[in-house]
Design a protein around this motif. Structure first.
Motif, PDB file in Angstrom:
ATOM      1  N   TRP A  18       0.840  -1.208   0.000  1.00 11.04           N
ATOM      2  CA  TRP A  18       0.000   0.000   0.000  1.00 11.04           C
ATOM      3  C   TRP A  18       0.871   1.254   0.000  1.00 11.04           C
ATOM      4  O   TRP A  18       0.584   2.224  -0.715  1.00 11.04           O
ATOM      5  CB  TRP A  18      -0.920  -0.005   1.208  1.00 11.04           C
ATOM      6  CG  TRP A  18      -1.927   1.111   1.207  1.00 11.04           C
ATOM      7  CD1 TRP A  18      -1.876   2.257   1.937  1.00 11.04           C
ATOM      8  CD2 TRP A  18      -3.130   1.172   0.441  1.00 11.04           C
ATOM      9  NE1 TRP A  18      -2.984   3.041   1.676  1.00 11.04           N
ATOM     10  CE2 TRP A  18      -3.755   2.392   0.759  1.00 11.04           C
ATOM     11  CE3 TRP A  18      -3.728   0.310  -0.487  1.00 11.04           C
ATOM     12  CZ2 TRP A  18      -4.967   2.778   0.182  1.00 11.04           C
ATOM     13  CZ3 TRP A  18      -4.926   0.692  -1.067  1.00 11.04           C
ATOM     14  CH2 TRP A  18      -5.540   1.920  -0.733  1.00 11.04           C
ATOM     15  N   ARG A  19       1.953   1.223   0.795  1.00 11.32           N
ATOM     16  CA  ARG A  19       2.842   2.380   0.851  1.00 11.32           C
ATOM     17  C   ARG A  19       3.487   2.636  -0.493  1.00 11.32           C
ATOM     18  O   ARG A  19       3.627   3.782  -0.929  1.00 11.32           O
ATOM     19  CB  ARG A  19       3.910   2.146   1.927  1.00 11.32           C
ATOM     20  CG  ARG A  19       4.907   3.296   2.076  1.00 11.32           C
ATOM     21  CD  ARG A  19       4.210   4.587   2.439  1.00 11.32           C
ATOM     22  NE  ARG A  19       5.131   5.715   2.429  1.00 11.32           N
ATOM     23  CZ  ARG A  19       4.747   6.968   2.484  1.00 11.32           C
ATOM     24  NH1 ARG A  19       3.456   7.273   2.551  1.00 11.32           N
ATOM     25  NH2 ARG A  19       5.642   7.939   2.471  1.00 11.32           N
ATOM     26  N   ALA A  25       1.564   6.894  -6.773  1.00 11.38           N
ATOM     27  CA  ALA A  25       0.488   7.823  -7.129  1.00 11.38           C
ATOM     28  C   ALA A  25       0.904   9.260  -6.839  1.00 11.38           C
ATOM     29  O   ALA A  25       0.640  10.176  -7.639  1.00 11.38           O
ATOM     30  CB  ALA A  25      -0.786   7.470  -6.363  1.00 11.38           C
ATOM     31  N   GLU A  26       1.573   9.462  -5.709  1.00 10.18           N
ATOM     32  CA  GLU A  26       2.019  10.804  -5.349  1.00 10.18           C
ATOM     33  C   GLU A  26       3.031  11.329  -6.357  1.00 10.18           C
ATOM     34  O   GLU A  26       3.004  12.518  -6.723  1.00 10.18           O
ATOM     35  CB  GLU A  26       2.620  10.781  -3.947  1.00 10.18           C
ATOM     36  CG  GLU A  26       2.833  12.153  -3.339  1.00 10.18           C
ATOM     37  CD  GLU A  26       3.204  12.055  -1.872  1.00 10.18           C
ATOM     38  OE1 GLU A  26       3.919  12.972  -1.408  1.00 10.18           O
ATOM     39  OE2 GLU A  26       2.789  11.090  -1.196  1.00 10.18           O
ATOM     40  N   ALA A  27       3.910  10.477  -6.835  1.00 10.59           N
ATOM     41  CA  ALA A  27       4.900  10.886  -7.834  1.00 10.59           C
ATOM     42  C   ALA A  27       4.217  11.324  -9.126  1.00 10.59           C
ATOM     43  O   ALA A  27       4.599  12.334  -9.739  1.00 10.59           O
ATOM     44  CB  ALA A  27       5.872   9.737  -8.108  1.00 10.59           C
ATOM     45  N   VAL A  28       3.203  10.582  -9.544  1.00 10.20           N
ATOM     46  CA  VAL A  28       2.477  10.931 -10.762  1.00 10.20           C
ATOM     47  C   VAL A  28       1.761  12.267 -10.581  1.00 10.20           C
ATOM     48  O   VAL A  28       1.778  13.124 -11.475  1.00 10.20           O
ATOM     49  CB  VAL A  28       1.471   9.814 -11.130  1.00 10.20           C
ATOM     50  CG1 VAL A  28       0.587  10.249 -12.299  1.00 10.20           C
ATOM     51  CG2 VAL A  28       2.209   8.524 -11.470  1.00 10.20           C
ATOM     52  N   ALA A  60      -4.646  12.825   3.427  1.00  9.89           N
ATOM     53  CA  ALA A  60      -4.518  12.879   4.887  1.00  9.89           C
ATOM     54  C   ALA A  60      -3.083  13.180   5.294  1.00  9.89           C
ATOM     55  O   ALA A  60      -2.831  13.907   6.266  1.00  9.89           O
ATOM     56  CB  ALA A  60      -4.979  11.562   5.504  1.00  9.89           C
ATOM     57  N   GLY A  61      -2.130  12.646   4.545  1.00  8.27           N
ATOM     58  CA  GLY A  61      -0.730  12.901   4.843  1.00  8.27           C
ATOM     59  C   GLY A  61      -0.302  14.326   4.520  1.00  8.27           C
ATOM     60  O   GLY A  61       0.765  14.770   4.944  1.00  8.27           O
ATOM     61  N   GLY A  64      -1.549  19.953   7.108  1.00 10.77           N
ATOM     62  CA  GLY A  64      -0.491  20.789   7.654  1.00 10.77           C
ATOM     63  C   GLY A  64       0.586  21.147   6.660  1.00 10.77           C
ATOM     64  O   GLY A  64       1.493  21.929   6.973  1.00 10.77           O
ATOM     65  N   ARG A  65       0.516  20.583   5.464  1.00  9.31           N
ATOM     66  CA  ARG A  65       1.482  20.905   4.426  1.00  9.31           C
ATOM     67  C   ARG A  65       0.965  22.077   3.587  1.00  9.31           C
ATOM     68  O   ARG A  65      -0.232  22.362   3.583  1.00  9.31           O
ATOM     69  CB  ARG A  65       1.720  19.693   3.519  1.00  9.31           C
ATOM     70  CG  ARG A  65       2.149  18.424   4.245  1.00  9.31           C
ATOM     71  CD  ARG A  65       3.501  18.606   4.894  1.00  9.31           C
ATOM     72  NE  ARG A  65       4.539  18.825   3.883  1.00  9.31           N
ATOM     73  CZ  ARG A  65       5.774  19.228   4.171  1.00  9.31           C
ATOM     74  NH1 ARG A  65       6.122  19.486   5.423  1.00  9.31           N
ATOM     75  NH2 ARG A  65       6.670  19.389   3.207  1.00  9.31           N
ATOM     76  N   PRO A  66       1.834  22.751   2.834  1.00  6.56           N
ATOM     77  CA  PRO A  66       1.382  23.894   2.029  1.00  6.56           C
ATOM     78  C   PRO A  66       0.686  23.496   0.735  1.00  6.56           C
ATOM     79  O   PRO A  66       0.310  24.361  -0.047  1.00  6.56           O
ATOM     80  CB  PRO A  66       2.688  24.651   1.740  1.00  6.56           C
ATOM     81  CG  PRO A  66       3.731  23.593   1.762  1.00  6.56           C
ATOM     82  CD  PRO A  66       3.305  22.621   2.824  1.00  6.56           C
ATOM     83  N   TRP A  67       0.512  22.210   0.518  1.00  9.41           N
ATOM     84  CA  TRP A  67      -0.181  21.767  -0.687  1.00  9.41           C
ATOM     85  C   TRP A  67      -1.327  20.831  -0.321  1.00  9.41           C
ATOM     86  O   TRP A  67      -1.402  20.302   0.787  1.00  9.41           O
ATOM     87  CB  TRP A  67       0.790  21.057  -1.640  1.00  9.41           C
ATOM     88  CG  TRP A  67       1.516  19.889  -1.044  1.00  9.41           C
ATOM     89  CD1 TRP A  67       2.712  19.917  -0.386  1.00  9.41           C
ATOM     90  CD2 TRP A  67       1.097  18.511  -1.037  1.00  9.41           C
ATOM     91  NE1 TRP A  67       3.069  18.654   0.035  1.00  9.41           N
ATOM     92  CE2 TRP A  67       2.099  17.773  -0.353  1.00  9.41           C
ATOM     93  CE3 TRP A  67      -0.018  17.833  -1.532  1.00  9.41           C
ATOM     94  CZ2 TRP A  67       2.005  16.392  -0.169  1.00  9.41           C
ATOM     95  CZ3 TRP A  67      -0.108  16.466  -1.347  1.00  9.41           C
ATOM     96  CH2 TRP A  67       0.900  15.758  -0.673  1.00  9.41           C
ATOM     97  N   GLU A  68      -2.239  20.664  -1.269  1.00  8.03           N
ATOM     98  CA  GLU A  68      -3.399  19.802  -1.067  1.00  8.03           C
ATOM     99  C   GLU A  68      -3.723  19.095  -2.373  1.00  8.03           C
ATOM    100  O   GLU A  68      -3.236  19.478  -3.433  1.00  8.03           O
ATOM    101  CB  GLU A  68      -4.602  20.633  -0.620  1.00  8.03           C
ATOM    102  CG  GLU A  68      -5.039  21.673  -1.650  1.00  8.03           C
ATOM    103  CD  GLU A  68      -6.141  22.569  -1.146  1.00  8.03           C
ATOM    104  OE1 GLU A  68      -6.675  22.283  -0.062  1.00  8.03           O
ATOM    105  OE2 GLU A  68      -6.469  23.553  -1.842  1.00  8.03           O
ATOM    106  N   ILE A  69      -4.533  18.059  -2.281  1.00 14.30           N
ATOM    107  CA  ILE A  69      -4.999  17.363  -3.479  1.00 14.30           C
ATOM    108  C   ILE A  69      -6.426  17.810  -3.754  1.00 14.30           C
ATOM    109  O   ILE A  69      -7.314  17.661  -2.908  1.00 14.30           O
ATOM    110  CB  ILE A  69      -4.942  15.841  -3.306  1.00 14.30           C
ATOM    111  CG1 ILE A  69      -3.485  15.392  -3.118  1.00 14.30           C
ATOM    112  CG2 ILE A  69      -5.544  15.132  -4.519  1.00 14.30           C
ATOM    113  CD1 ILE A  69      -3.322  13.896  -2.944  1.00 14.30           C
TER     114      ILE A  69
END
Length: 208
Positions: A18-19, A25-28, A60-61, A64-69
């Protein structure tokens, strides 16, 4: 090469599998300037992977980060959160040259969004005044509208439809996400026939 690409990762324990799907997916998402579709993600994850849950975990990860999906235009896109726009412009030493839509442009765009495909003459009749070619050209250059099929009326004029940039700009997944027109009229935000501008994000501050 593509046929040898291991998407299922059956040799990994479930948690690690899963990780790995998450980071793929995050890289894409990070590499794509346009919204990433479900079909694109399916090419890099296993057949048993729930893409919706995968996106939820990545989002979810990002807390608190400066980006979002963002879900937009039938896919997903990583975007910097709006509150950091000023920070980015300051770091790049650039001025914000964008301008909001004038009320006239927003009215034309609203009419096209709800009535597409629609000709410029039909929009003019609807709003009760001539819509200039310049207004249509500005919306087209902004990537908000595009030419549609020719109308069957005499002269076969072009119709206009919303472009993909319309969905991306206003954060809509599809045109089905547009507010219901009758509900807007019932709420007093829009008079019948689109003769008044709704109080929607489509409207800018510039009265034009």
């Amino acid at each position: 090469m593509a046929a040898e690409f291991d998407r299922d990762l059956d040799d990994l324990p479930p948690a690690l599998r899963w990780r790995e799907w998450m980071v793929r997916a995050e890289a894409v998402l990070f590499a794509s300037a346009a919204p990433v579709t479900r079909e694109m993600l399916a090419r890099v994850v296993g057949r048993d992977c729930s893409i919706d849950l995968l996106i939820d975990d990545i989002a979810a990860g990002a807390e608190g980060r400066p980006w979002e999906i963002a879900r937009t235009a039938g896919g997903w896109q990583i975007r910097t959160r709006a509150k950091f726009a000023g920070v980015i412009r300051a770091a790049a030493a650039v001025e914000d040259t964008s301008r909001p839509l004038s009320r006239g442009e927003a009215l034309v765009l609203t009419a096209i969004a709800y009535l597409q495909p629609v000709t410029r003459a039909e929009v003019s009749r609807l709003v009760g005044r001539e819509i200039s070619r310049d207004t249509v050209a500005r919306l087209s250059r902004a990537g908000l509208i595009a030419r549609g099929p020719r109308s069957p009326e005499p002269g076969a004029p072009y119709t206009y439809v919303t472009a993909r940039g319309f969905l991306e700009h206003f954060g809509l997944d599809s045109l089905r996400d547009l507010p219901d027109l009758e509900a807007l009229e019932d709420a007093g935000l829009l008079t019948p026939g689109l003769s008044a501008l709704p109080d929607l994000p489509l409207a800018g501050e510039d009265e034009g």
